[in-house]
Design a protein around this motif. Sequence first.
Motif, mmCIF file in Angstrom:
data_model
loop_
_atom_site.group_PDB
_atom_site.id
_atom_site.type_symbol
_atom_site.label_atom_id
_atom_site.label_comp_id
_atom_site.label_asym_id
_atom_site.label_seq_id
_atom_site.Cartn_x
_atom_site.Cartn_y
_atom_site.Cartn_z
ATOM 1 N N TRP A 81 0.834 -1.217 0.000
ATOM 2 C CA TRP A 81 0.000 0.000 0.000
ATOM 3 C C TRP A 81 0.859 1.254 0.000
ATOM 4 O O TRP A 81 1.728 1.452 0.840
ATOM 5 C CB TRP A 81 -0.900 -0.001 1.243
ATOM 6 N N GLU A 117 0.319 5.546 -1.779
ATOM 7 C CA GLU A 117 -0.475 6.413 -2.650
ATOM 8 C C GLU A 117 0.290 6.688 -3.951
ATOM 9 O O GLU A 117 1.382 7.267 -3.902
ATOM 10 C CB GLU A 117 -0.774 7.727 -1.949
ATOM 11 N N LYS A 151 4.679 12.030 3.474
ATOM 12 C CA LYS A 151 3.370 11.771 4.082
ATOM 13 C C LYS A 151 2.470 10.959 3.172
ATOM 14 O O LYS A 151 1.586 10.235 3.641
ATOM 15 C CB LYS A 151 2.698 13.091 4.456
ATOM 16 N N HIS A 152 2.701 11.054 1.866
ATOM 17 C CA HIS A 152 1.865 10.352 0.879
ATOM 18 C C HIS A 152 2.729 9.441 0.010
ATOM 19 O O HIS A 152 2.515 9.321 -1.195
ATOM 20 C CB HIS A 152 1.121 11.372 0.016
ATOM 21 N N THR A 173 5.886 5.314 6.675
ATOM 22 C CA THR A 173 4.728 6.152 6.387
ATOM 23 C C THR A 173 3.626 5.980 7.421
ATOM 24 O O THR A 173 2.947 6.948 7.783
ATOM 25 C CB THR A 173 4.193 5.854 4.979
ATOM 26 N N SER A 179 -1.109 10.567 8.363
ATOM 27 C CA SER A 179 -0.898 10.107 6.982
ATOM 28 C C SER A 179 -2.016 9.150 6.581
ATOM 29 O O SER A 179 -2.532 8.382 7.417
ATOM 30 C CB SER A 179 0.447 9.408 6.844
ATOM 31 N N PRO A 180 -2.415 9.156 5.314
ATOM 32 C CA PRO A 180 -3.412 8.191 4.844
ATOM 33 C C PRO A 180 -2.965 6.741 5.063
ATOM 34 O O PRO A 180 -3.804 5.875 5.310
ATOM 35 C CB PRO A 180 -3.547 8.526 3.363
ATOM 36 N N GLN A 234 -1.229 5.607 7.620
ATOM 37 C CA GLN A 234 -1.500 5.299 9.019
ATOM 38 C C GLN A 234 -2.977 4.977 9.226
ATOM 39 O O GLN A 234 -3.340 4.011 9.910
ATOM 40 C CB GLN A 234 -1.100 6.487 9.905
ATOM 41 N N GLU A 235 -3.840 5.772 8.608
ATOM 42 C CA GLU A 235 -5.279 5.523 8.699
ATOM 43 C C GLU A 235 -5.639 4.176 8.082
ATOM 44 O O GLU A 235 -6.428 3.401 8.648
ATOM 45 C CB GLU A 235 -6.047 6.651 7.999
ATOM 46 N N HIS A 236 -5.037 3.885 6.927
ATOM 47 C CA HIS A 236 -5.286 2.601 6.264
ATOM 48 C C HIS A 236 -4.852 1.440 7.154
ATOM 49 O O HIS A 236 -5.577 0.442 7.291
ATOM 50 C CB HIS A 236 -4.526 2.545 4.940
ATOM 51 N N GLU A 254 -7.305 0.804 9.921
ATOM 52 C CA GLU A 254 -8.562 0.234 9.434
ATOM 53 C C GLU A 254 -8.426 -1.241 9.090
ATOM 54 O O GLU A 254 -9.333 -2.033 9.356
ATOM 55 C CB GLU A 254 -9.038 1.008 8.195
#
Length: 425
Positions: free
Chosen positions: A39, A41, A56-57, A67, A73-74, A76-78, A81
């Motif tokens: 994963w 971006e 960050k991306h 990351t 950061s997206p 970290q959120e991913h 989840e």
Amino acid sequence: MMNEANSFEELSERELPQWYADTPFGIFVHWGAYSVSAWGEPIGALGTIEWETWFKHNPYSEWYYNTIRIEGSPAQEHHREVYGDMPYDGLLDMWKAEKFDPTDWATLFRDAGAGYVIPTTKHHDGITLWEAPRTEGRNTVARGPQRDLIAPIADAVREAGMHFGVYYSGGLDWHFRPMAPHTTDESVNDTGRPKDAEYGAYCAQQCRDLIDRYQPEILWNDIQWPDDAKNFGPDGLGTLFNYYYAHVPTGVVNDRYGDTHSDYLTSEYSHLLANEGDKAWENCRGIGYSFAYNQLEDESHYLTGYQIARMLTDIVSRGGHFLLNVGPKADGTLPELQRQALVDLGAWMRTGAKDALYGSRPVSTEDVTAGAGVWVRGVDKEGTRRLFVDLEEADPRVAARATLTVGDEQVNVELPAGRPGPVIY
């Protein structure tokens, strides 16, 4: 065999081995625990994105460990989840490599026209793909795949007639030397990397083990080398170079050891392009924007075999080497779009392109005048100049004609429909 050097200046007097000078195309392989998360971006290519945005991306999925530690950061959120509070090392235990077929890889790489192959042995996450010294079970023999992944690659690559090298991250190890997450280029290359001699000794011991086990003809280091180990002491970098050349006289090292010694320079995507000059150099990049497999990438992010053929031709015409990366999935299979790109590249190599490029050198094309929109690159091999011709805005599905003047002669080059790459004239 060269005598043992006592300084980096003495090492610089070493001649570039002929095999490397004549072999302009290799395959890089980024495969690790990060291939489980797969994963990043796909925001663009290195060298085209501002650093503040880049980290960050980060499109490099092999940087996932870094990351996901950047707050907000997206990635970290991913991770939260999908994996909850599972630490990064949980990915190592999830990595099984159950469909890994090194012979299939080697056959594909050879048929694509590659002359050397370099897999990652330890990336920045510090996980080793062999039973490396001092890893205390944090390797693929003790966990995850539960096997040495480097030996079968080395054997298959050599059996297929190619040269074998290894990638090793000496500059960063986020496990052995944990640091704050990198958010700037300065952090990666200076303020946030380990510089101590003890870490240098750790890296040297592991690299000596790689040399002893696999005799790699390329040592491809990344980022830097600990500053306090840039010397000729017992565990110093200079001593490691002497050890390497004594055991692998045909070996070469890249330039990512800091201001010490290198056999050739490197660029990466559109980054470090100033290194593409008179000294031997190599450009590396992925087929997509990431080196490791990234599940978010699709056809819009990948190079085609045709585009790779053009890129390879351009690099070789300027005196460079091209190290093209593939990123296997966690199970060991190669993504179909990456595989197809290599199959298509191989079809072009078999038109005579490989024979023209291997062993060639740059050549002047000052006497060649191209018509509007015509793309031309030239190489010399044993006194014979070969021109590679295409259109600047080419649709290879469509037949076309390119007009150019060579000396006083006007030449029309037919570009057939379905061509796999530039046409050789």
